[in-house]
Design a protein around this motif. Structure first.
Motif, PDB file in Angstrom:
ATOM      1  N   SER A 228       1.069  -1.510   0.333  1.00 27.15           N
ATOM      2  CA  SER A 228       0.020  -0.120   0.375  1.00 27.15           C
ATOM      3  C   SER A 228       0.965   1.286   0.121  1.00 27.15           C
ATOM      4  O   SER A 228       2.548   1.625   1.295  1.00 27.15           O
ATOM      5  CB  SER A 228      -0.928   0.070   1.209  1.00 27.15           C
ATOM      6  N   SER A 229       0.333   2.549  -0.895  1.00 26.46           N
ATOM      7  CA  SER A 229       1.409   3.352  -0.710  1.00 26.46           C
ATOM      8  C   SER A 229       0.476   5.227  -0.045  1.00 26.46           C
ATOM      9  O   SER A 229      -0.856   4.851   0.325  1.00 26.46           O
ATOM     10  CB  SER A 229       1.514   3.940  -2.251  1.00 26.46           C
ATOM     11  N   GLY A 230       1.269   5.370   0.227  1.00 28.33           N
ATOM     12  CA  GLY A 230       0.789   7.128   0.936  1.00 28.33           C
ATOM     13  C   GLY A 230       1.608   8.590   0.362  1.00 28.33           C
ATOM     14  O   GLY A 230       3.005   7.907  -0.625  1.00 28.33           O
TER      15      GLY A 230
ATOM     16  N   GLU B 179      -4.568  -0.028  -4.412  1.00 25.16           N
ATOM     17  CA  GLU B 179      -4.751   0.524  -4.659  1.00 25.16           C
ATOM     18  C   GLU B 179      -4.963   2.123  -3.693  1.00 25.16           C
ATOM     19  O   GLU B 179      -5.783   3.188  -3.841  1.00 25.16           O
ATOM     20  CB  GLU B 179      -6.582   0.966  -5.563  1.00 25.16           C
ATOM     21  N   ARG B 180      -5.910   1.474  -2.713  1.00 22.23           N
ATOM     22  CA  ARG B 180      -6.019   2.473  -1.296  1.00 22.23           C
ATOM     23  C   ARG B 180      -5.158   3.439  -0.246  1.00 22.23           C
ATOM     24  O   ARG B 180      -4.052   2.411  -0.412  1.00 22.23           O
ATOM     25  CB  ARG B 180      -7.286   1.614  -0.163  1.00 22.23           C
ATOM     26  N   PRO B 181      -5.221   4.444  -0.681  1.00 24.61           N
ATOM     27  CA  PRO B 181      -4.121   5.337  -0.072  1.00 24.61           C
ATOM     28  C   PRO B 181      -4.092   4.857   0.974  1.00 24.61           C
ATOM     29  O   PRO B 181      -4.762   4.605   1.857  1.00 24.61           O
ATOM     30  CB  PRO B 181      -4.022   6.417  -0.645  1.00 24.61           C
ATOM     31  N   LEU B 182      -2.432   5.212   1.615  1.00 26.04           N
ATOM     32  CA  LEU B 182      -2.539   4.697   3.472  1.00 26.04           C
ATOM     33  C   LEU B 182      -3.073   6.538   3.267  1.00 26.04           C
ATOM     34  O   LEU B 182      -2.727   7.836   3.357  1.00 26.04           O
ATOM     35  CB  LEU B 182      -0.830   4.852   3.509  1.00 26.04           C
ATOM     36  N   PRO B 183      -3.457   6.685   5.176  1.00 30.70           N
ATOM     37  CA  PRO B 183      -4.061   7.599   6.056  1.00 30.70           C
ATOM     38  C   PRO B 183      -2.335   8.018   6.555  1.00 30.70           C
ATOM     39  O   PRO B 183      -1.665   7.196   5.633  1.00 30.70           O
ATOM     40  CB  PRO B 183      -4.372   7.086   6.680  1.00 30.70           C
ATOM     41  N   ALA B 184      -2.694   9.266   6.201  1.00 26.93           N
ATOM     42  CA  ALA B 184      -0.891  10.367   6.609  1.00 26.93           C
ATOM     43  C   ALA B 184      -0.357   9.533   7.767  1.00 26.93           C
ATOM     44  O   ALA B 184       0.970   9.658   7.425  1.00 26.93           O
ATOM     45  CB  ALA B 184      -1.644  11.657   7.424  1.00 26.93           C
TER      46      ALA B 184
ATOM     47  N   GLY C   5       5.082   6.578   8.861  1.00 26.37           N
ATOM     48  CA  GLY C   5       4.985   4.740   9.238  1.00 26.37           C
ATOM     49  C   GLY C   5       6.056   3.757   7.915  1.00 26.37           C
ATOM     50  O   GLY C   5       7.519   4.299   8.629  1.00 26.37           O
ATOM     51  N   ALA C   6       5.145   4.800   6.970  1.00 25.70           N
ATOM     52  CA  ALA C   6       6.250   3.688   5.971  1.00 25.70           C
ATOM     53  C   ALA C   6       7.266   4.388   5.584  1.00 25.70           C
ATOM     54  O   ALA C   6       8.075   3.675   5.613  1.00 25.70           O
ATOM     55  CB  ALA C   6       4.897   4.345   4.340  1.00 25.70           C
TER      56      ALA C   6
ATOM     57  N   VAL D 231       5.509   7.701  -0.672  1.00 24.50           N
ATOM     58  CA  VAL D 231       5.900   5.655   0.217  1.00 24.50           C
ATOM     59  C   VAL D 231       5.075   4.454   0.134  1.00 24.50           C
ATOM     60  O   VAL D 231       3.916   4.931  -0.316  1.00 24.50           O
ATOM     61  CB  VAL D 231       6.175   6.446   1.514  1.00 24.50           C
ATOM     62  N   ARG D 232       5.927   3.773   0.334  1.00 28.71           N
ATOM     63  CA  ARG D 232       5.254   2.861   0.147  1.00 28.71           C
ATOM     64  C   ARG D 232       5.413   1.623   1.361  1.00 28.71           C
ATOM     65  O   ARG D 232       6.566   1.576   1.350  1.00 28.71           O
ATOM     66  CB  ARG D 232       5.723   1.681  -1.562  1.00 28.71           C
ATOM     67  N   LEU D 233       4.263   1.098   1.884  1.00 32.36           N
ATOM     68  CA  LEU D 233       4.515   0.281   3.091  1.00 32.36           C
ATOM     69  C   LEU D 233       5.005  -1.484   2.445  1.00 32.36           C
ATOM     70  O   LEU D 233       4.107  -1.799   2.322  1.00 32.36           O
ATOM     71  CB  LEU D 233       3.123   0.034   3.864  1.00 32.36           C
ATOM     72  N   GLY D 234       6.310  -1.528   2.387  1.00 31.79           N
ATOM     73  CA  GLY D 234       6.724  -2.653   1.972  1.00 31.79           C
ATOM     74  C   GLY D 234       5.950  -3.282   0.314  1.00 31.79           C
ATOM     75  O   GLY D 234       5.754  -1.886  -0.280  1.00 31.79           O
TER      76      GLY D 234
END
Length: 239
Positions: free
Chosen positions: A66-68, A92-97, A102-103, A79-82
């Motif tokens: 997941s990306s934000g 597709e769902r973006p990370l909350p702030a 954290g990512a 940024v991407r979480l893993g």
């Protein structure tokens, strides 16, 4: 079972590109966060879950990959979480702030350990449901680590986002003591209504941590505590 946890603040200002000229003001917090992530890596978890406050539309799980974006803060940074599983499309769902921060921290630390995924915790989630959610997270793998993102009250000074509230310093002091000593009962006892009034977004994620740590026998250590910009920030590790 939970084998380690790191508690970090989640203001986008932690990202130097967002902070701009004010970036150095949070250098000590960033350094403490990196130290905390080192404790997570040393625990050799099978699964890393990043949990942080979220609004009603951003709650729930975020799979690996997941990306934000920080575009909403005027910065062209994603940024991407893993990484998503091989052969799977990027979620597709973006990370909350909070999870995007954290990512970003994981990227700064060059995390290359266990697969990472996210959990958006609605800020108004009642304490008992936070605790149950934490217990569920701890049961996800034999060795689970948590990166818990969340800020204390935003009412510590007259220039704070929530202006000055005389109750804020006491609330933050109690929360920091609990985080620094891994006091599960004290975390679970944090007042939900007061936390909401003080704009303490970390309350729900901290109570998720308390639920995850039940029976794990972890000890706590406080690495950083301050209130720049009138908002309470703390970094702690449990291991």
């Amino acid at each position: 079972m939970l084998v380690a946890a790191a508690v970090c603040p989640c203001p986008p200002l932690l990202v130097p590109e967002v902070a701009g000229g004010a970036g150095p003001e949070l250098d000590a917090a960033r350094s403490a966060c990196l130290d905390a992530l080192g404790v997570l890596a040393a625990a050799r978890p099978d699964l890393l879950i990043v949990a942080g406050p979220a609004g009603p539309d951003d709650r729930g799980p975020f799979p690996p990959g997941s990306s934000g974006s920080f575009a909403g803060f005027g910065v062209d940074l994603t940024v991407r979480l893993g990484e998503p599983p091989a052969g799977s499309p990027a979620p597709e769902r973006p990370l909350p702030a909070s999870l995007a921060v954290g990512a970003w921290l994981l990227g700064l630390a060059r995390w290359d350990g266990a697969p990472a995924e996210g959990l958006g915790v609605e800020e108004t989630l009642p304490a008992d449901r936070c605790v149950r959610a934490g217990a569920d997270l701890a049961a996800r793998a034999e060795r689970v680590a948590l990166l818990v993102m969340g800020d204390g009250s935003a009412c510590r000074t007259v220039k704070a986002p929530g202006y000055l509230d005389e109750r804020a310093a006491g609330f933050d002091a109690a929360a920091v003591r609990a985080l620094g000593s891994a006091d599960l009962a004290a975390l679970e006892a944090l007042d939900e209504s007061l936390a909401y009034e003080l704009k303490a977004a970390g309350r729900a994620p901290w109570q998720v941590l308390a639920g995850a740590a039940r029976g794990a026998g972890l000890g706590g250590r406080l690495l950083y505590e301050d209130a720049p910009y009138g908002v309470g920030y703390a970094v702690a590790v449990w291991s």
